[in-house]
Scaffold this active site. Structure first.
Site, PDB file in Angstrom:
ATOM      1  N   ASP A  49      11.410   2.968   0.781  1.00 37.36           N
ATOM      2  CA  ASP A  49      10.408   4.037   0.751  1.00 37.36           C
ATOM      3  C   ASP A  49       9.167   3.638   1.556  1.00 37.36           C
ATOM      4  O   ASP A  49       8.234   4.438   1.711  1.00 37.36           O
ATOM      5  CB  ASP A  49      10.057   4.451  -0.689  1.00 37.36           C
ATOM      6  CG  ASP A  49       9.442   3.328  -1.508  1.00 37.36           C
ATOM      7  OD1 ASP A  49       9.406   2.175  -1.038  1.00 37.36           O
ATOM      8  OD2 ASP A  49       9.004   3.603  -2.646  1.00 37.36           O
ATOM      9  N   SER A  50       9.166   2.420   2.108  1.00 40.77           N
ATOM     10  CA  SER A  50       8.134   2.026   3.074  1.00 40.77           C
ATOM     11  C   SER A  50       8.124   2.987   4.255  1.00 40.77           C
ATOM     12  O   SER A  50       7.168   3.016   5.019  1.00 40.77           O
ATOM     13  CB  SER A  50       8.374   0.592   3.560  1.00 40.77           C
ATOM     14  OG  SER A  50       9.711   0.434   3.995  1.00 40.77           O
ATOM     15  N   ASP A  88      16.202   3.375  -1.485  1.00 43.40           N
ATOM     16  CA  ASP A  88      15.121   3.279  -2.473  1.00 43.40           C
ATOM     17  C   ASP A  88      14.956   4.581  -3.241  1.00 43.40           C
ATOM     18  O   ASP A  88      14.999   5.665  -2.644  1.00 43.40           O
ATOM     19  CB  ASP A  88      13.794   3.037  -1.733  1.00 43.40           C
ATOM     20  CG  ASP A  88      13.264   1.641  -1.940  1.00 43.40           C
ATOM     21  OD1 ASP A  88      13.805   0.901  -2.779  1.00 43.40           O
ATOM     22  OD2 ASP A  88      12.297   1.284  -1.236  1.00 43.40           O
ATOM     23  N   LYS A 118      17.888   1.285  -5.082  1.00 42.11           N
ATOM     24  CA  LYS A 118      16.935   0.260  -5.511  1.00 42.11           C
ATOM     25  C   LYS A 118      15.799   0.957  -6.243  1.00 42.11           C
ATOM     26  O   LYS A 118      15.348   2.006  -5.815  1.00 42.11           O
ATOM     27  CB  LYS A 118      16.383  -0.518  -4.316  1.00 42.11           C
ATOM     28  CG  LYS A 118      15.272  -1.504  -4.699  1.00 42.11           C
ATOM     29  CD  LYS A 118      14.947  -2.478  -3.596  1.00 42.11           C
ATOM     30  CE  LYS A 118      14.007  -1.970  -2.553  1.00 42.11           C
ATOM     31  NZ  LYS A 118      12.685  -1.521  -3.059  1.00 42.11           N
ATOM     32  N   GLU A 120      12.001   0.138  -8.476  1.00 39.15           N
ATOM     33  CA  GLU A 120      10.968  -0.822  -8.867  1.00 39.15           C
ATOM     34  C   GLU A 120      10.793  -0.827 -10.374  1.00 39.15           C
ATOM     35  O   GLU A 120      10.942   0.210 -11.023  1.00 39.15           O
ATOM     36  CB  GLU A 120       9.632  -0.444  -8.204  1.00 39.15           C
ATOM     37  CG  GLU A 120       9.655  -0.561  -6.697  1.00 39.15           C
ATOM     38  CD  GLU A 120       8.326  -0.177  -6.035  1.00 39.15           C
ATOM     39  OE1 GLU A 120       7.303  -0.077  -6.745  1.00 39.15           O
ATOM     40  OE2 GLU A 120       8.330   0.016  -4.814  1.00 39.15           O
ATOM     41  N   GLU A 187       9.220  -9.460  -4.601  1.00 36.27           N
ATOM     42  CA  GLU A 187       8.193  -9.247  -3.568  1.00 36.27           C
ATOM     43  C   GLU A 187       6.853  -9.858  -3.961  1.00 36.27           C
ATOM     44  O   GLU A 187       6.436  -9.773  -5.125  1.00 36.27           O
ATOM     45  CB  GLU A 187       8.016  -7.735  -3.312  1.00 36.27           C
ATOM     46  CG  GLU A 187       6.907  -7.451  -2.293  1.00 36.27           C
ATOM     47  CD  GLU A 187       6.893  -6.045  -1.726  1.00 36.27           C
ATOM     48  OE1 GLU A 187       7.791  -5.258  -2.057  1.00 36.27           O
ATOM     49  OE2 GLU A 187       5.965  -5.757  -0.943  1.00 36.27           O
TER      50      GLU A 187
END
Ligand code: KIV
Length: 280
Positions: A49-50, A88, A118, A120, A187
């Site tokens: 999602d960057s 993501d 993925k 978080e 991270e």
């Protein structure tokens, strides 16, 4: 007897089996042409999602939507053949409840054809990870610095500098692994924390700003190739200056157009010919 079907791409069990072995190579990809370039060289193509910042110029990842992730996931699948594509889950698409997470993760898997998602989160996301993985959706976790929590941190801050946060990051990693994640991104944390986590969990850890003590590494492709230059985090190594190369190419093109040097005869259709229709 039927012959077992072997998937041609690197699979989730292939990655899971790499724990403690040859380091896993992962890079972000958001588009088909970039996925095609990276595919022969990496194990994981991460549709991160960057892309909110790198592709869309957003300040954080919080404005990224499920629809954006699905479209970019499809593009990366079309551009690749070998890499394990992981997409993501964007902010607010999975945090509400395990049922919401399952519904949206299932959409991502079904609509893109990717192998895993993925998401978080640490101990607070364990129930959700368990719910989703027990229903056959492979999940990669993401602990340590979690960019979707930027406002809770008050900025992008390395996690684990004091004893309390270090213990929390380690506990998060254990909870995510115990809940069924097949791997996890670690991270923005200290080397000793990453080493502790990698030793404590049975699944591969993929580090970004978390030292070589992990089972693999991931970077944002535009960072390492010098395309995204708004800021360069300490943990990024620049392997190329493609942004500068692109600027040079664009400047040369602009000069040529203004001086009528481009297009030349070799770029034109039927240069110097006159069709019969015009002659008549
Ligand atoms: O969004 C992303 O690209 C990521 C990686 C940098 C780990 O989460």
């Amino acid at each position: 007897m039927t012959t077992p079907i072997r998937l041609k791409r690197i699979t989730v069990p292939d990655l899971r089996a790499r724990k403690g072995g040859e380091p896993i190579v992962a890079l972000t990809a958001y588009t088909a042409p970039v996925a095609k370039l990276l595919d022969p060289h990496v194990d994981i193509l991460l549709v991160g999602d960057s892309l909110g910042m790198v592709v869309y110029g957003m300040e954080t990842t919080l404005g990224v939507t499920l629809e954006m992730m699905i479209e970019h996931g499809k593009a990366v699948m079309r551009g690749s053949q070998r890499g394990c594509v992981i997409v993501d889950m964007p902010f607010a698409s999975y945090q509400e409840s395990p049922a919401q997470a399952y519904r949206n993760c299932a959409r991502v898997l079904a609509e893109t054809g990717c192998a895993a998602v993925k998401l978080e989160g640490g101990a607070e996301m364990a129930d959700t990870i368990r719910f989703v993985t027990e229903r056959s959706i492979p999940v990669m976790g993401h602990v340590g610095l979690m960019p979707q929590s930027v406002h809770s941190y008050g900025g992008y801050r390395v996690q684990g500098r004091d004893e309390e946060t270090a213990a929390r990051v380690i506990a998060d990693a254990r909870a995510v692994a115990d809940a069924g994640a097949f791997a996890m991104v670690v991270e923005g944390t200290l080397e000793w924390v990453a080493r502790e986590i990698t030793g404590a969990v049975a699944v591969p850890t993929i580090g970004i700003g978390a030292s070589a003590a992990c089972d693999g590494q991931v970077l944002v492709t535009e960072d390492l190739t010098g395309i995204f230059t708004d800021f360069t985090p300490k943990f990024v190594k620049r392997y190329a200056e493609l942004g500068k190369a692109m600027t040079g190419a664009v400047e040369a093109y602009a000069r040529d157009v203004r001086a009528r040097r481009f297009p030349g005869p070799e770029h034109c259709f039927g240069a110097g010919e006159v069709t019969k229709a015009v002659r008549r």
